[in-house]
Design an enzyme around this catalytic site. Structure first.
Site, PDB file in Angstrom:
ATOM      1  N   GLY A 157       1.050  -1.875  -0.321  1.00 38.08           N
ATOM      2  CA  GLY A 157       0.244  -0.520   0.086  1.00 38.08           C
ATOM      3  C   GLY A 157       0.819   0.773   0.233  1.00 38.08           C
ATOM      4  O   GLY A 157       1.765   0.975  -0.061  1.00 38.08           O
ATOM      5  N   ASN A 158       0.046   2.307   0.001  1.00 40.30           N
ATOM      6  CA  ASN A 158       1.180   3.589   0.150  1.00 40.30           C
ATOM      7  C   ASN A 158       0.437   4.173   1.795  1.00 40.30           C
ATOM      8  O   ASN A 158      -1.172   4.438   1.968  1.00 40.30           O
ATOM      9  CB  ASN A 158       1.266   4.659  -0.547  1.00 40.30           C
ATOM     10  CG  ASN A 158      -0.310   4.611  -1.278  1.00 40.30           C
ATOM     11  OD1 ASN A 158      -0.907   5.348  -0.828  1.00 40.30           O
ATOM     12  ND2 ASN A 158      -0.467   3.539  -2.081  1.00 40.30           N
TER      13      ASN A 158
END
Ligand code: CTP
Length: 403
Positions: free
Chosen positions: A209-210
């Site tokens: 993810g980020n």
């Protein structure tokens, strides 16, 4: 702009700034609005209902019943009648009750029955304003779609100097005027907004993810909706809430889900603002069971995700606008210009990780907007709400105004 014919519920609470509510009521009335005052019991200690009803030409509402004749005041009717509820001044206590649904007086029940947008002008001492409880309550109220008119800094009733003083009646009045002026500028327009990160599954408990919080996309959705647009908000996993009658929220997890939802919505949209931080890659293989740690290296092969912006860019009709974002670490402008061409965008909003306070996690952002003809406009560091307003003014102002 006049407020002719607008119905405004003006909520007044127990702060010394309540005396300024009389000037505010006067400004609203002079501009043509009908004003119904709802005041808390503590508010009446600071300003008399007689002064207020003389200004508005309407009896002030404070209790659920009028004591002498038992008339019931309907908060539900007020919620339907109003075009706007404005609470000025709003004390720390009232903010807390509003955020948590503590409906123990007429003002809060009216607030909770309100069908119209709500603007709030807090007023309190600097330490109360800086307290994490107040910060959290304001954050919650923003997530309900309420508009906060930030208090000003200066000398407070306590003679201390700091932030907490209710904004001056003239400036609150201006905010109300601006609100009504903008309210219909995107009426009948349909806008797709993507927001937040995408999560790309590795196994049932892990993902790639980020750090995207979704705040910028949610602010854009809210601002478009406040201007009358119908918004489809396709969001990756975020911890934000949003509630606005004009916003349809579609929760997705992966880039592929975001791609499918966006492609489905886009043909009937007038514009799309692609704010999501979509993962460029996903694991080639998804494990059905949790991957166990072994002694060997674990290699995860990644395959590229489909580009939502570029696909919408190919589908785009002449009447549709496409606005993308770019977060760059180097050679910002050149990279942004390349993205405009590659994705067939009309505008790109550039934010740089080099600017302090800008980008993921922060409540503020510093942007530049570049048009497809290469014209660049730079903006100051501002709250994401203000940035959303700038983006809409700059990119969607070409839409005909349908008032
Ligand atoms: N975007 C998208 N779909 C993707 C990747 C990006 O819609 N799969 C959109 C983003 O929402 C943003 C714009 O494209 O509006 C630019 O995103 P960015 O990640 O900066 O661009 P990339 O194409 O991924 O380019 P690079 O990773 O080479 O910088």
């Amino acid at each position: 702009m006049t407020l002719q014919g607008k119905h405004i519920v003006l909520g007044i609470t127990g702060s010394i700034a309540a005396y300024k509510a009389a000037s505010l009521a006067r400004l609203l009335i002079k501009s043509g609005a009908e004003v119904q005052i709802v005041i808390t019991p503590a508010g009446k200690e600071f300003i008399t209902p007689v002064t207020l009803s003389a200004l508005t030409g309407k009896p002030v509402v404070s209790e659920f019943f009028t004591a002498n004749d038992g008339t019931w005041h309907s908060h539900v009717d007020l919620g339907q009648w109003a075009d706007l509820m404005l609470i000025a001044p709003a004390t720390a206590s009232t903010l807390g009750k509003m955020a948590n649904g503590v409906a123990d007086n007429m003002l809060i029940t009216t607030y909770m029955s309100m069908k119209a947008p709500v603007m709030i002008a807090p007023a309190m001492d600097l330490d109360m304003f800086a307290h994490p409880a107040t910060t959290r309550n304001i954050e919650i109220l923003r997530s309900y779609g309420n508009i906060i008119i930030e208090p000003a800094s200066g000398e407070l009733a306590s003679h201390l100097i700091g932030k907490g003083r209710m904004e001056e009646p003239e400036n609150i009045f201006k905010a109300v005027e601006d609100f009504f002026a903008k309210q219909q500028t995107l009426a009948k327009k349909k806008i797709l907004i993507t927001a937040g990160p995408s999560y790309e599954k590795i196994d049932p408990v892990r993902f790639i993810g980020n750090y995207s919080s979704g705040k910028m996309g949610f602010s854009l959705a809210e601002e478009c909706a406040n201007r009358g647009a119908e918004v489809i908000l396709v969001t990756g996993p975020v911890s934000l809430t949003i509630s606005h009658p004009n916003i349809t929220r579609i929760d997705v997890e992966s880039a592929e889900e975001m791609y499918n939802a966006s492609l489905k919505a886009f043909p009937s949209m007038d514009a799309a603002i692609l704010c999501a931080a979509v993962a460029d890659f996903r694991p080639a293989q998804k494990y059905d069971e949790k991957v166990k740690r072994g002694e060997d290296l674990l290699n995860i092969s990644l395959v590229p995700n489909k580009d939502i912006a570029a696909t919408l860019g190919k589908m785009k009709k002449a009447s549709q606008l496409l606005i993308g974002f770019a977060l760059e670490t180097n050679d910002e402008e050149n990279n942004a210009l390349k993205k405009i061409v590659k994705k067939n965008l009309d505008y790109i909003v550039l934010n740089s990780l080099n600017d302090k306070g800008a980008g993921f996690k922060y409540d503020t952002n510093k942007i530049a907007i570049i048009s497809k003809s290469g014209i660049r406009k730079d903006f100051e560091l501002k709250s994401k709400k203000e940035v959303a307003s700038d983006i809409i003014d700059e990119t969607l102002s070409g839409f005909p105004i349908l008032v």
